[in-house]
Scaffold this motif. Structure first.
Motif, PDB file in Angstrom:
ATOM      1  N   GLU A  11      29.238  57.372  89.068  1.00  0.00           N
ATOM      2  CA  GLU A  11      29.044  56.145  89.502  1.00  0.00           C
ATOM      3  C   GLU A  11      27.861  55.547  88.528  1.00  0.00           C
ATOM      4  OE1 GLU A  11      28.559  53.879  93.567  1.00  0.00           O
ATOM      5  OE2 GLU A  11      28.027  56.000  93.546  1.00  0.00           O
ATOM      6  N   ASN A  12      26.805  56.525  88.764  1.00  0.00           N
ATOM      7  CA  ASN A  12      25.559  56.062  88.087  1.00  0.00           C
ATOM      8  C   ASN A  12      25.742  56.094  86.724  1.00  0.00           C
ATOM      9  OD1 ASN A  12      23.156  56.205  90.221  1.00  0.00           O
ATOM     10  ND2 ASN A  12      24.149  57.660  90.833  1.00  0.00           N
ATOM     11  N   GLU A  13      26.262  56.834  86.070  1.00  0.00           N
ATOM     12  CA  GLU A  13      26.553  56.629  84.565  1.00  0.00           C
ATOM     13  C   GLU A  13      27.152  55.411  84.357  1.00  0.00           C
ATOM     14  OE1 GLU A  13      28.580  60.049  83.072  1.00  0.00           O
ATOM     15  OE2 GLU A  13      27.194  61.344  83.902  1.00  0.00           O
ATOM     16  N   ILE A  14      28.270  54.973  85.037  1.00  0.00           N
ATOM     17  CA  ILE A  14      28.911  53.634  84.625  1.00  0.00           C
ATOM     18  C   ILE A  14      28.161  52.385  85.238  1.00  0.00           C
ATOM     19  CG2 ILE A  14      30.952  52.323  85.481  1.00  0.00           C
ATOM     20  CD1 ILE A  14      32.418  55.107  85.847  1.00  0.00           C
ATOM     21  N   ILE A  15      27.199  52.396  86.199  1.00  0.00           N
ATOM     22  CA  ILE A  15      26.540  51.475  86.635  1.00  0.00           C
ATOM     23  C   ILE A  15      25.421  51.138  85.758  1.00  0.00           C
ATOM     24  CG2 ILE A  15      25.054  50.651  88.411  1.00  0.00           C
ATOM     25  CD1 ILE A  15      27.945  49.995  89.305  1.00  0.00           C
ATOM     26  N   ASP A  16      24.633  52.326  85.352  1.00  0.00           N
ATOM     27  CA  ASP A  16      23.689  52.421  84.079  1.00  0.00           C
ATOM     28  C   ASP A  16      24.154  51.582  82.763  1.00  0.00           C
ATOM     29  OD1 ASP A  16      21.777  53.487  85.856  1.00  0.00           O
ATOM     30  OD2 ASP A  16      22.172  55.374  85.012  1.00  0.00           O
ATOM     31  N   THR A  17      25.363  52.178  82.455  1.00  0.00           N
ATOM     32  CA  THR A  17      25.950  51.224  81.426  1.00  0.00           C
ATOM     33  C   THR A  17      26.163  49.848  81.507  1.00  0.00           C
ATOM     34  OG1 THR A  17      27.213  53.436  80.816  1.00  0.00           O
ATOM     35  CG2 THR A  17      27.920  51.264  79.952  1.00  0.00           C
ATOM     36  N   CYS A  18      26.764  49.365  82.761  1.00  0.00           N
ATOM     37  CA  CYS A  18      26.759  48.008  82.937  1.00  0.00           C
ATOM     38  C   CYS A  18      25.443  47.374  83.095  1.00  0.00           C
ATOM     39  CB  CYS A  18      27.671  47.777  84.505  1.00  0.00           C
ATOM     40  SG  CYS A  18      29.160  48.420  84.210  1.00  0.00           S
ATOM     41  N   LEU A  19      24.560  47.949  83.368  1.00  0.00           N
ATOM     42  CA  LEU A  19      23.168  47.443  83.513  1.00  0.00           C
ATOM     43  C   LEU A  19      22.659  47.203  82.380  1.00  0.00           C
ATOM     44  CD1 LEU A  19      21.140  46.585  85.674  1.00  0.00           C
ATOM     45  CD2 LEU A  19      20.067  48.992  85.224  1.00  0.00           C
ATOM     46  N   GLN A  20      22.971  48.011  81.381  1.00  0.00           N
ATOM     47  CA  GLN A  20      22.436  47.702  79.850  1.00  0.00           C
ATOM     48  C   GLN A  20      23.129  46.637  79.446  1.00  0.00           C
ATOM     49  OE1 GLN A  20      20.231  49.138  77.933  1.00  0.00           O
ATOM     50  NE2 GLN A  20      19.683  50.277  80.040  1.00  0.00           N
ATOM     51  N   PHE A  21      24.455  46.436  79.809  1.00  0.00           N
ATOM     52  CA  PHE A  21      25.337  45.223  79.098  1.00  0.00           C
ATOM     53  C   PHE A  21      24.682  44.071  79.916  1.00  0.00           C
ATOM     54  CE2 PHE A  21      28.791  42.474  79.765  1.00  0.00           C
ATOM     55  CZ  PHE A  21      29.243  42.403  78.357  1.00  0.00           C
ATOM     56  N   PHE A  22      24.449  43.896  81.175  1.00  0.00           N
ATOM     57  CA  PHE A  22      24.018  42.600  81.602  1.00  0.00           C
ATOM     58  C   PHE A  22      22.578  42.395  81.447  1.00  0.00           C
ATOM     59  CE2 PHE A  22      28.128  43.082  84.063  1.00  0.00           C
ATOM     60  CZ  PHE A  22      28.485  42.131  83.715  1.00  0.00           C
ATOM     61  N   GLY A  23      21.891  43.116  81.236  1.00  0.00           N
ATOM     62  CA  GLY A  23      20.241  42.972  80.810  1.00  0.00           C
ATOM     63  C   GLY A  23      19.438  42.637  81.982  1.00  0.00           C
ATOM     64  N   GLY A  24      18.777  41.506  81.749  1.00  0.00           N
ATOM     65  CA  GLY A  24      18.099  41.287  83.064  1.00  0.00           C
ATOM     66  C   GLY A  24      18.761  40.789  84.329  1.00  0.00           C
ATOM     67  N   TYR A  25      19.891  40.718  84.314  1.00  0.00           N
ATOM     68  CA  TYR A  25      20.635  40.138  85.474  1.00  0.00           C
ATOM     69  C   TYR A  25      20.557  41.118  86.515  1.00  0.00           C
ATOM     70  CZ  TYR A  25      22.536  35.702  83.190  1.00  0.00           C
ATOM     71  OH  TYR A  25      22.447  34.755  82.618  1.00  0.00           O
ATOM     72  N   GLY A  26      20.341  42.507  85.852  1.00  0.00           N
ATOM     73  CA  GLY A  26      20.526  43.504  86.907  1.00  0.00           C
ATOM     74  C   GLY A  26      19.153  43.935  87.837  1.00  0.00           C
ATOM     75  N   TYR A  27      18.436  42.883  87.421  1.00  0.00           N
ATOM     76  CA  TYR A  27      17.015  42.879  88.183  1.00  0.00           C
ATOM     77  C   TYR A  27      16.817  41.982  89.004  1.00  0.00           C
ATOM     78  CZ  TYR A  27      16.347  46.738  84.962  1.00  0.00           C
ATOM     79  OH  TYR A  27      16.382  47.935  84.317  1.00  0.00           O
ATOM     80  N   MET A  28      17.754  40.812  89.180  1.00  0.00           N
ATOM     81  CA  MET A  28      17.593  39.693  90.253  1.00  0.00           C
ATOM     82  C   MET A  28      18.921  39.998  91.334  1.00  0.00           C
ATOM     83  SD  MET A  28      17.014  36.683  87.611  1.00  0.00           S
ATOM     84  CE  MET A  28      18.067  36.830  86.172  1.00  0.00           C
ATOM     85  N   MET A  29      18.279  40.171  92.448  1.00  0.00           N
ATOM     86  CA  MET A  29      19.371  40.603  93.619  1.00  0.00           C
ATOM     87  C   MET A  29      20.389  39.644  93.879  1.00  0.00           C
ATOM     88  SD  MET A  29      18.705  43.714  94.233  1.00  0.00           S
ATOM     89  CE  MET A  29      19.421  43.945  95.628  1.00  0.00           C
ATOM     90  N   GLU A  30      20.080  38.255  93.388  1.00  0.00           N
ATOM     91  CA  GLU A  30      21.473  37.472  93.606  1.00  0.00           C
ATOM     92  C   GLU A  30      22.581  37.712  92.768  1.00  0.00           C
ATOM     93  OE1 GLU A  30      18.273  35.344  91.154  1.00  0.00           O
ATOM     94  OE2 GLU A  30      18.489  36.387  93.053  1.00  0.00           O
ATOM     95  N   TYR A  31      22.514  38.540  91.904  1.00  0.00           N
ATOM     96  CA  TYR A  31      23.763  38.908  90.963  1.00  0.00           C
ATOM     97  C   TYR A  31      24.233  40.159  91.595  1.00  0.00           C
ATOM     98  CZ  TYR A  31      22.179  35.438  87.743  1.00  0.00           C
ATOM     99  OH  TYR A  31      21.731  33.954  87.363  1.00  0.00           O
ATOM    100  N   PRO A  32      25.651  40.224  91.429  1.00  0.00           N
ATOM    101  CA  PRO A  32      26.373  41.642  92.003  1.00  0.00           C
ATOM    102  C   PRO A  32      25.916  42.563  91.178  1.00  0.00           C
ATOM    103  CG  PRO A  32      27.900  39.690  91.542  1.00  0.00           C
ATOM    104  CD  PRO A  32      26.356  39.143  90.942  1.00  0.00           C
ATOM    105  N   ILE A  33      25.507  42.636  89.863  1.00  0.00           N
ATOM    106  CA  ILE A  33      25.489  43.954  89.268  1.00  0.00           C
ATOM    107  C   ILE A  33      23.723  44.548  89.683  1.00  0.00           C
ATOM    108  CG2 ILE A  33      24.097  42.710  87.588  1.00  0.00           C
ATOM    109  CD1 ILE A  33      26.032  46.038  87.025  1.00  0.00           C
ATOM    110  N   ALA A  34      23.078  43.727  90.494  1.00  0.00           N
ATOM    111  CA  ALA A  34      21.854  44.320  90.914  1.00  0.00           C
ATOM    112  C   ALA A  34      22.020  44.953  92.239  1.00  0.00           C
ATOM    113  CB  ALA A  34      20.873  43.188  90.877  1.00  0.00           C
TER     114      ALA A  34
END
Length: 61
Positions: A11-34
């Motif tokens: 799960e962590n490997e997959i989410i880390d890959t998705c976070l790399q794909f989405f970039g800065g959106y992963g650090y804003m809590m209003e987005y599902p990836i964060a």
């Protein structure tokens, strides 16, 4: 212990890959990836840390 460790690790490997794909959106809590990233990181702690799971698995081998 093996199933918990393996699933949280993947799960962590997959989410880390998705976070790399989405970039800065992963650090804003209003987005599902964060939210997914936050939940995935805490899964390593719930029900025993992954490091404890590794020790339990090693004992059983």
């Amino acid at each position: 212990a093996m199933a918990k460790w393996w699933t949280t690790q993947k799960e962590n490997e997959i989410i880390d890959t998705c976070l790399q794909f989405f970039g800065g959106y992963g650090y804003m809590m209003e987005y599902p990836i964060a939210k997914l990233y936050t939940n995935a990181r805490i899964q390593k702690i719930y029900g025993g840390t992954n490091e404890i799971m590794k020790m339990l698995i090693a004992r059983s081998l």
